[in-house]
Design an enzyme around this catalytic site. Sequence first.
Site, short mmCIF file in Angstrom:
data_model
loop_
_atom_site.label_atom_id
_atom_site.label_comp_id
_atom_site.label_asym_id
_atom_site.label_seq_id
_atom_site.Cartn_x
_atom_site.Cartn_y
_atom_site.Cartn_z
N SER A 235 -69.89 -13.52 -1.79
CA SER A 235 -68.67 -12.73 -1.68
C SER A 235 -67.47 -13.64 -1.61
O SER A 235 -67.56 -14.82 -1.23
CB SER A 235 -68.71 -11.86 -0.42
N ASP A 236 -66.30 -13.09 -1.98
CA ASP A 236 -65.06 -13.76 -1.64
C ASP A 236 -64.92 -13.71 -0.12
O ASP A 236 -65.60 -12.93 0.56
CB ASP A 236 -63.88 -13.10 -2.34
N TRP A 237 -64.02 -14.51 0.41
CA TRP A 237 -63.94 -14.71 1.86
C TRP A 237 -63.49 -13.41 2.55
O TRP A 237 -62.37 -12.97 2.41
CB TRP A 237 -63.01 -15.87 2.16
#
Length: 837
Positions: A235-237
């Site tokens: 995932s993105d952060w």
Amino acid sequence: MTHSPPSPDLKTPPDLETLLDQMTLEEQVSLLAGADFWRTVPIPRLGIPALKVSDGPAGARGGGALVGSTHTAAFPVGIALGSTWNVNLLREVGAALAREAHDKGAGVLLAPTINLFRSTLNGRNFESYAEDPFLTGKLATAYVQGLQAGGVAATVKHFVGNESEYQRNTISSDIPERALRELYLRPFEMVVKDAQPWAIMTSYNKLDGTYASEHPRLLEGILRGEWKFDGLVMSDWGGTHSAGASVRAGLDLEMPGPSRARTTLLEEAEHDPATRAAVRQSARNVLQLIERTGTFADPRDTSDSGEREEEYPDTRALIRRAGAEGMVLLKNDGLLPLPQGVRVAVIGPNAATGQVMGGGSAQMNAHRRVSPLEGLRAALGEENVTYALGCDNDRFLPTLNVPVQLDFFDVQSVSFGTQERTGSEQMLFSLPQGLDASDFRATMTLTLQAPHDGTYDLSLYSAGLSRLRVDGQEVIDNWTHWQPGDTYFNFGSDEVRASHFLKAGPHTAVVEFAPKAVENTVAAFSAMRLGFRPPAPQHQLEEAVSAAAQADVVVLCVGTNGDWETEGVDRWGLDLPGRQNELIGAVLAANPRTVVLLQTGGPISMPWLETAPAVLQAWFPGQEAGFSVADVLLGQADPGGRLPQTFPRSLHDDPVHPLEPGLQYPGEHGHVAYQEGLFIGYRHVDRHGLTPLFPFGHGLSYTTFTVSDAQLSADVLEPGATLRVSVQVRNTGERSGQTVVQLYIREKNTQRERPDKELKGFAKVQLKAGETQEVQLELDMRSLAAFDDTRAAWVADAGEFEVLLGQSSADLPITLPLRLLEQWSEPVSSSSKEAHA
């Protein structure tokens, strides 16, 4: 239950299935979320090391904060690399970045960014390559190949539909199926199939109502099922939103850690066989990434303190060459290249400051930031180069590069120590041990130097609560009435400014800080930024005009910076910020021999274009920026760039019509509708008969070229055949230079809606004066096909096509007829990828 630790041979890659069998379910689950902001969880008893990741596309920052981290090499930003149209150069850049990542102890680079330029107002426009999926896919493939050949995993991002920053954490990108397949998925498909990247990062946004990070059709159906991707999906952060559901959908790794969304994953896996099986597969993908990066055999020092700042001469040379090759000569009435010995006035807000990168997660602490002024003085001698500011282009007040003292306390005012740092902007990622990241206090103390009595501008913004005291007097209160703004990825406040009288001399400034929880934040995110600016001279513009009038030539350095072009917020518009257009007009009136040097992350309007004899788009070309600029201006390097994005005349000509804010842009009620479908960039220009400011693929050289004698290997094709196209390219000028041969396909009498033409081939060519070279390009059936969403297949209909060849989307002098005898199709569900006639 206790376990006796095995003694694995770390030089021999372990058998992953055996290793998984040795792991408890709890250990498998622990691998599926980060240990901290940059590292995965190690399992020492099984010899499983931590794996470190690093931002980003234009440089390996390492594990530090976005500002003040370990020094590293800053490469040209994505749009500058996209402007090179040079796949071999992108492969070189990828290889160089692998070495930089190794120096930072990282086995994974969070790059490249390959979202398309749907709108001119995308805040991360600078970070991607192009408006065209084919150009993007080819360049990204080479970048990934170069990076992974060096043992560092690419993380291709953001998958998919992240074409603006507005409400990016929650908005649903509603994309018609054909546009999704032909435009936005296409570069990802090309990279997955041709470069086999080891990791993919999902986007923050939803796709048609479902978060991309837990979208079964996107991750399992398309990415793994159709394209046979066998790597890791992260995932993105802060972009993970569920535990078992996200794992079952195909998301392997939640970042950052410790886990927020997957705290219940172990319990779910214990009670649900499907979740348990998905956990094992995702844990396998994490282990495989550790193995592919060589980290089992050679565990890296993943600590931030172990990061190296080594600088390489060959990397500096590569950045300088790449920066020059990405510069696009938009206009030249014979003023360029400049002769040696010329007296130059370097003017403008970007003249004495090296604008080398955009903002957000792509920024880093560059080894150097060479300004155009420095570059030209080094090339021409200081005696031949004068300087004037003219005006500023600040979005925020500038920070101070001075020593600061950070003091940390808990909420009972117990001291947790002091840190000495540099710079009046600080991101508080590394806190003293034992301090609660969500509940602490800090002060930043520094000295303000007032050169003379006067009223000074000060500012403060922060992710958290802050207030500023100068000599004990409160000047800014960003604590009592803190309001969320668009700084620090929308986790920070807006900038709060104040004017304050200071007597000449030193003054003590203290910023008090406390963290503040923000909804949907990735973690405890704490940062503060103090801005400071002396009173501006009263006659800046007049001084610039005077300097211009006395010079042989003016290099007028205008544009933006990383505060304007940044992650988390979309671009402000197309007009240059501040008084820059006024400055350009005044300087051109004083000295018509003026080169307008643009540094922006995307298109701007140019009301002064007709009177400017030369315009050079330099983008943000990396740490050697000023040297690259000087090389091009003085003819040591040919301006090798060609526009990867259409420059519209106004926002009215933008394909998503942002003059009428709504569902199409930036979005309404949690949705943004891609109503333009297939028609972005030059496709939009062709459909509506527009004349852009500059077309896609445009760029001038210091020499001239012709393309001629084009031939097809066949003008009638059977389904499934491959077509070879050859064309002669000749340098008809008197000096060496570069051009890009561009090939577009047009389907005549199409039965379905299609763009007038689509880029399907290109080649970068460098020729000496008078030299001729044959360029060969190859087309497959996909080059002729469109996506048929009723059949879930790529389809090339029998009938007439045209092959168009030239040097930009608006300069295609060669047209060759082509006929496909029978319809060709390729169902996307075909596991064998065999074509069906």
